[in-house]
Scaffold this motif. Structure first.
Motif, PDB file in Angstrom:
ATOM      1  N   ALA A 109       0.837  -1.185   0.000  1.00  0.00           N
ATOM      2  CA  ALA A 109       0.000   0.000   0.000  1.00  0.00           C
ATOM      3  C   ALA A 109       0.876   1.239   0.000  1.00  0.00           C
ATOM      4  CB  ALA A 109      -0.897   0.014   1.224  1.00  0.00           C
ATOM      5  N   ASN A 110       2.109   1.046   0.395  1.00  0.00           N
ATOM      6  CA  ASN A 110       2.971   2.201   0.564  1.00  0.00           C
ATOM      7  C   ASN A 110       4.056   2.239  -0.484  1.00  0.00           C
ATOM      8  OD1 ASN A 110       4.143  -0.038   1.293  1.00  0.00           O
ATOM      9  ND2 ASN A 110       4.651   0.567   3.373  1.00  0.00           N
ATOM     10  N   GLY A 111       3.653   2.064  -1.701  1.00  0.00           N
ATOM     11  CA  GLY A 111       4.618   2.068  -2.794  1.00  0.00           C
ATOM     12  C   GLY A 111       5.431   3.334  -2.850  1.00  0.00           C
ATOM     13  N   SER A 112       4.888   4.412  -2.336  1.00  0.00           N
ATOM     14  CA  SER A 112       5.586   5.686  -2.472  1.00  0.00           C
ATOM     15  C   SER A 112       6.643   5.879  -1.404  1.00  0.00           C
ATOM     16  CB  SER A 112       4.584   6.834  -2.389  1.00  0.00           C
ATOM     17  OG  SER A 112       4.136   6.959  -1.055  1.00  0.00           O
ATOM     18  N   LEU A 113       6.629   4.996  -0.434  1.00  0.00           N
ATOM     19  CA  LEU A 113       7.625   5.108   0.620  1.00  0.00           C
ATOM     20  C   LEU A 113       8.985   4.840   0.009  1.00  0.00           C
ATOM     21  CD1 LEU A 113       6.898   3.431   4.013  1.00  0.00           C
ATOM     22  CD2 LEU A 113       8.956   4.679   3.452  1.00  0.00           C
ATOM     23  N   GLN A 114       9.795   5.820  -0.025  1.00  0.00           N
ATOM     24  CA  GLN A 114      11.024   5.671  -0.801  1.00  0.00           C
ATOM     25  C   GLN A 114      12.209   5.246   0.031  1.00  0.00           C
ATOM     26  OE1 GLN A 114      11.528   9.352  -2.759  1.00  0.00           O
ATOM     27  NE2 GLN A 114       9.877   8.986  -4.216  1.00  0.00           N
ATOM     28  N   ALA A 115      13.025   4.429  -0.569  1.00  0.00           N
ATOM     29  CA  ALA A 115      14.316   4.150   0.037  1.00  0.00           C
ATOM     30  C   ALA A 115      15.073   5.469  -0.013  1.00  0.00           C
ATOM     31  CB  ALA A 115      15.047   3.109  -0.775  1.00  0.00           C
ATOM     32  N   GLU A 116      15.710   5.755   1.084  1.00  0.00           N
ATOM     33  CA  GLU A 116      16.446   7.011   1.094  1.00  0.00           C
ATOM     34  C   GLU A 116      17.789   6.811   0.437  1.00  0.00           C
ATOM     35  OE1 GLU A 116      16.292   8.327   5.147  1.00  0.00           O
ATOM     36  OE2 GLU A 116      14.146   7.954   5.164  1.00  0.00           O
ATOM     37  N   LYS A 117      17.749   6.806  -0.875  1.00  0.00           N
ATOM     38  CA  LYS A 117      18.981   6.581  -1.603  1.00  0.00           C
ATOM     39  C   LYS A 117      19.735   7.884  -1.765  1.00  0.00           C
ATOM     40  CE  LYS A 117      17.861   2.431  -4.102  1.00  0.00           C
ATOM     41  NZ  LYS A 117      17.096   1.947  -5.222  1.00  0.00           N
ATOM     42  N   HIS A 118      21.012   7.767  -1.782  1.00  0.00           N
ATOM     43  CA  HIS A 118      21.832   8.945  -1.987  1.00  0.00           C
ATOM     44  C   HIS A 118      22.147   9.037  -3.465  1.00  0.00           C
ATOM     45  CE1 HIS A 118      22.188   9.445   2.302  1.00  0.00           C
ATOM     46  NE2 HIS A 118      22.443   8.156   2.395  1.00  0.00           N
ATOM     47  N   PRO A 119      22.176  10.261  -3.993  1.00  0.00           N
ATOM     48  CA  PRO A 119      22.468  10.392  -5.417  1.00  0.00           C
ATOM     49  C   PRO A 119      23.827   9.784  -5.741  1.00  0.00           C
ATOM     50  CG  PRO A 119      22.495  12.530  -4.289  1.00  0.00           C
ATOM     51  CD  PRO A 119      21.945  11.532  -3.337  1.00  0.00           C
ATOM     52  N   ALA A 120      23.875   9.079  -6.850  1.00  0.00           N
ATOM     53  CA  ALA A 120      25.110   8.392  -7.234  1.00  0.00           C
ATOM     54  C   ALA A 120      26.136   9.375  -7.770  1.00  0.00           C
ATOM     55  CB  ALA A 120      24.783   7.349  -8.291  1.00  0.00           C
ATOM     56  N   ALA A 121      27.388   8.988  -7.642  1.00  0.00           N
ATOM     57  CA  ALA A 121      28.462   9.811  -8.190  1.00  0.00           C
ATOM     58  C   ALA A 121      28.344   9.830  -9.702  1.00  0.00           C
ATOM     59  CB  ALA A 121      29.802   9.242  -7.764  1.00  0.00           C
ATOM     60  N   ARG A 122      28.655  10.967 -10.296  1.00  0.00           N
ATOM     61  CA  ARG A 122      28.637  11.050 -11.756  1.00  0.00           C
ATOM     62  C   ARG A 122      29.960  10.559 -12.318  1.00  0.00           C
ATOM     63  NH1 ARG A 122      24.652  15.788 -13.428  1.00  0.00           N
ATOM     64  NH2 ARG A 122      23.117  15.224 -11.838  1.00  0.00           N
TER      65      ARG A 122
ATOM     66  N   ARG B  90      34.423   1.785 -10.739  1.00  0.00           N
ATOM     67  CA  ARG B  90      33.021   1.773 -11.206  1.00  0.00           C
ATOM     68  C   ARG B  90      32.178   0.721 -10.501  1.00  0.00           C
ATOM     69  NH1 ARG B  90      36.239   5.209 -13.501  1.00  0.00           N
ATOM     70  NH2 ARG B  90      35.162   6.725 -14.786  1.00  0.00           N
ATOM     71  N   ARG B  91      32.837  -0.335 -10.089  1.00  0.00           N
ATOM     72  CA  ARG B  91      32.072  -1.394  -9.411  1.00  0.00           C
ATOM     73  C   ARG B  91      31.646  -1.014  -7.993  1.00  0.00           C
ATOM     74  NH1 ARG B  91      35.757  -4.928 -12.023  1.00  0.00           N
ATOM     75  NH2 ARG B  91      37.106  -5.076 -10.207  1.00  0.00           N
ATOM     76  N   LEU B  92      32.205   0.054  -7.473  1.00  0.00           N
ATOM     77  CA  LEU B  92      31.951   0.386  -6.061  1.00  0.00           C
ATOM     78  C   LEU B  92      30.578   0.998  -5.814  1.00  0.00           C
ATOM     79  CD1 LEU B  92      35.429   1.849  -5.045  1.00  0.00           C
ATOM     80  CD2 LEU B  92      34.611  -0.493  -4.813  1.00  0.00           C
ATOM     81  N   SER B  93      29.857   1.326  -6.863  1.00  0.00           N
ATOM     82  CA  SER B  93      28.550   1.991  -6.743  1.00  0.00           C
ATOM     83  C   SER B  93      28.583   3.104  -5.709  1.00  0.00           C
ATOM     84  CB  SER B  93      27.457   0.969  -6.402  1.00  0.00           C
ATOM     85  OG  SER B  93      27.718   0.325  -5.170  1.00  0.00           O
ATOM     86  N   LEU B  94      29.523   4.007  -5.890  1.00  0.00           N
ATOM     87  CA  LEU B  94      29.711   5.120  -4.945  1.00  0.00           C
ATOM     88  C   LEU B  94      28.623   6.178  -5.077  1.00  0.00           C
ATOM     89  CD1 LEU B  94      33.547   5.654  -5.377  1.00  0.00           C
ATOM     90  CD2 LEU B  94      32.423   5.220  -3.192  1.00  0.00           C
ATOM     91  N   SER B  95      28.210   6.716  -3.955  1.00  0.00           N
ATOM     92  CA  SER B  95      27.353   7.892  -3.992  1.00  0.00           C
ATOM     93  C   SER B  95      28.241   9.106  -4.230  1.00  0.00           C
ATOM     94  CB  SER B  95      26.616   8.042  -2.660  1.00  0.00           C
ATOM     95  OG  SER B  95      27.543   8.380  -1.643  1.00  0.00           O
ATOM     96  N   ALA B  96      27.639  10.206  -4.620  1.00  0.00           N
ATOM     97  CA  ALA B  96      28.410  11.429  -4.873  1.00  0.00           C
ATOM     98  C   ALA B  96      29.164  11.830  -3.603  1.00  0.00           C
ATOM     99  CB  ALA B  96      27.460  12.545  -5.312  1.00  0.00           C
ATOM    100  N   GLU B  97      28.481  11.704  -2.485  1.00  0.00           N
ATOM    101  CA  GLU B  97      29.079  12.094  -1.209  1.00  0.00           C
ATOM    102  C   GLU B  97      30.268  11.194  -0.854  1.00  0.00           C
ATOM    103  OE1 GLU B  97      28.918  14.504   0.670  1.00  0.00           O
ATOM    104  OE2 GLU B  97      29.768  13.816   2.569  1.00  0.00           O
ATOM    105  N   ASP B  98      30.092   9.881  -1.025  1.00  0.00           N
ATOM    106  CA  ASP B  98      31.183   8.959  -0.717  1.00  0.00           C
ATOM    107  C   ASP B  98      32.368   9.166  -1.660  1.00  0.00           C
ATOM    108  OD1 ASP B  98      29.863   7.913   1.412  1.00  0.00           O
ATOM    109  OD2 ASP B  98      29.298   6.029   0.441  1.00  0.00           O
ATOM    110  N   ALA B  99      32.091   9.499  -2.902  1.00  0.00           N
ATOM    111  CA  ALA B  99      33.170   9.751  -3.855  1.00  0.00           C
ATOM    112  C   ALA B  99      33.970  10.972  -3.412  1.00  0.00           C
ATOM    113  CB  ALA B  99      32.589   9.980  -5.251  1.00  0.00           C
ATOM    114  N   ARG B 100      33.249  11.987  -2.952  1.00  0.00           N
ATOM    115  CA  ARG B 100      33.895  13.210  -2.490  1.00  0.00           C
ATOM    116  C   ARG B 100      34.799  12.915  -1.281  1.00  0.00           C
ATOM    117  NH1 ARG B 100      33.609  16.828   0.990  1.00  0.00           N
ATOM    118  NH2 ARG B 100      31.958  15.804   2.156  1.00  0.00           N
TER     119      ARG B 100
END
Lengths: 248, 248
Positions: free
Chosen positions: A170-183, A221-231
């Motif tokens: 019922a709560n499909g909109s409940l989002q995983a709090e994902k962090h934006p990925a590193a570019r 590339r395999r590390l699936s880093l977020s922008a923050e973690d990359a920084r």
């Protein structure tokens, strides 16, 4: 919030959790707790073991839900105003006259019904489950997929699992709090800095630099880093590189 | 039976249910019961409230599962041989560094992993849940979709709901992942080596080492490293550290 649309508001109020002949006050309390966790409010009890019910109701911290639970003398009375009556069972082999649906299928049907009508969900006593007479009031039965060798669930847990299934999607909109990925550009900078550090440390030898560089690029590339973690990683490497170079 | 394909056999044996600092013997017993209902066998307890654990174990009818539950002094030890470590939480608003997945999404990821690797599923104590330090050992967190106003579930019920979700649609079609993931012990070694390097470089100052250590531990867990990539990274760091130290 989509969450509210089922468990809050009128939809969740259309579900009646009915405990038939429950004996253990802890279980009655646990059922009530699971109901409030998943946003349901209407508890009905049929012929509870009197002492147990009084105890559960008067327990410190007993919810309003429990205090205002309605008591009935018979299953017939408890489900009289419901459009759909569903019994829960641990039955694996028992011969049943009823259609037996696995929990996830049954829950889907209940959810649909709840959009416009009232539904009773029955749970039997800890020892015996629902009697054949109880079952005779049910439109169909729903089975929690326990293993064959240990089918019988604790009452409070069975209620929790069934109610969770009812609100599950019922709560499909409940989002995983994902962090934006590193570019890609950020990963390039990180790769370059890592290569510099590896060269400075002697890990990468100039003669085999080419293939190693590719390997490192793929690894980053395999590390699936977020922008923050990359920084952050870039900052670490910069400091490490500085330390190594400051001593040459 | 499809049921068997997940919960029976080796797949279900790869899941370790880890109760951290559980206090109530009834809850420990309830967790064990839910495990056997859904076909899981490996229970681990970290620093249980001693009396509670002994009571739960010696209770009449305590399952073999409970009697043979392994006891650990730390979360690190309890998850050392696991490739994926997942924490459960009731968090709605709390700021977390971890990715927070709704239960049905998280369970899907765990099911995939279990096809070929070991997974630890952590549950915190009744009062406080998992501490920040406990969480720092987790790759990501999973949240049961309770309502915002009543997020905190009973421990036994939380275990039941999570395990049910894991076996819910058990169908053998889920594929094994290609690269085996790094185990927790390997990530520990990598974390330690990285911390050494960061200290040697001056990135980590001794005065703020504590919180930084947790941050670094979490960062390493977020990288979803394969065993091979962890090994390569360890080699890089070793060389870098050697270079920095050889000049002091």
């Amino acid at each position: 919030m989509a969450r509210k649309s089922l468990a809050g508001g009128s939809v969740s109020k259309r579900l009646f959790v009915v405990l038939v002949a429950a004996r253990n006050p802890l279980n009655i309390g646990a059922a009530a707790r699971a109901m409030s966790n998943f946003g349901f409010v209407n508890l009905r009890v049929v012929n509870p073991y009197e002492l147990a019910f009084r105890e559960a109701r008067s327990a410190v911290g007993a919810s309003a839900l429990l205090k205002y639970a309605k008591e009935y003398k018979s299953v017939a009375d408890a489900v009289a105003d419901c459009s759909l009556v569903v019994g829960t069972t641990a039955a694996h082999k028992r011969k049943l006259d009823h259609e037996l649906r696995p929990l996830h299928e049954g829950a889907l049907a209940i959810r649909k019904k709840l959009q416009s009508e009232t539904v009773a969900l029955l749970f039997g006593s800890e020892k015996r489950g629902l009697s054949n007479e109880d079952l005779s009031y049910c439109h169909w039965l729903m089975r929690i997929p326990t293993v064959r060798e240990r089918p019988s669930m604790n009452l409070g847990q069975a209620v929790a699992v069934c109610l969770h299934e009812l609100v599950r999607e019922a709560n499909g909109s409940l989002q995983a709090e994902k962090h934006p990925a590193a570019r890609a550009a950020e990963l390039d900078r990180l790769t370059a800095m890592l290569l510099d550090a590896l060269r400075a440390s002697g890990y990468v030898k100039p003669t085999i630099a080419g293939p190693t560089e590719e390997k490192i690029r793929r690894l980053v590339r395999r590390l699936s880093l977020s922008a923050e973690d990359a920084r952050v990683s870039l900052g670490m490497l910069r400091q490490i590189l500085w330390k190594m170079q400051s001593k040459d």
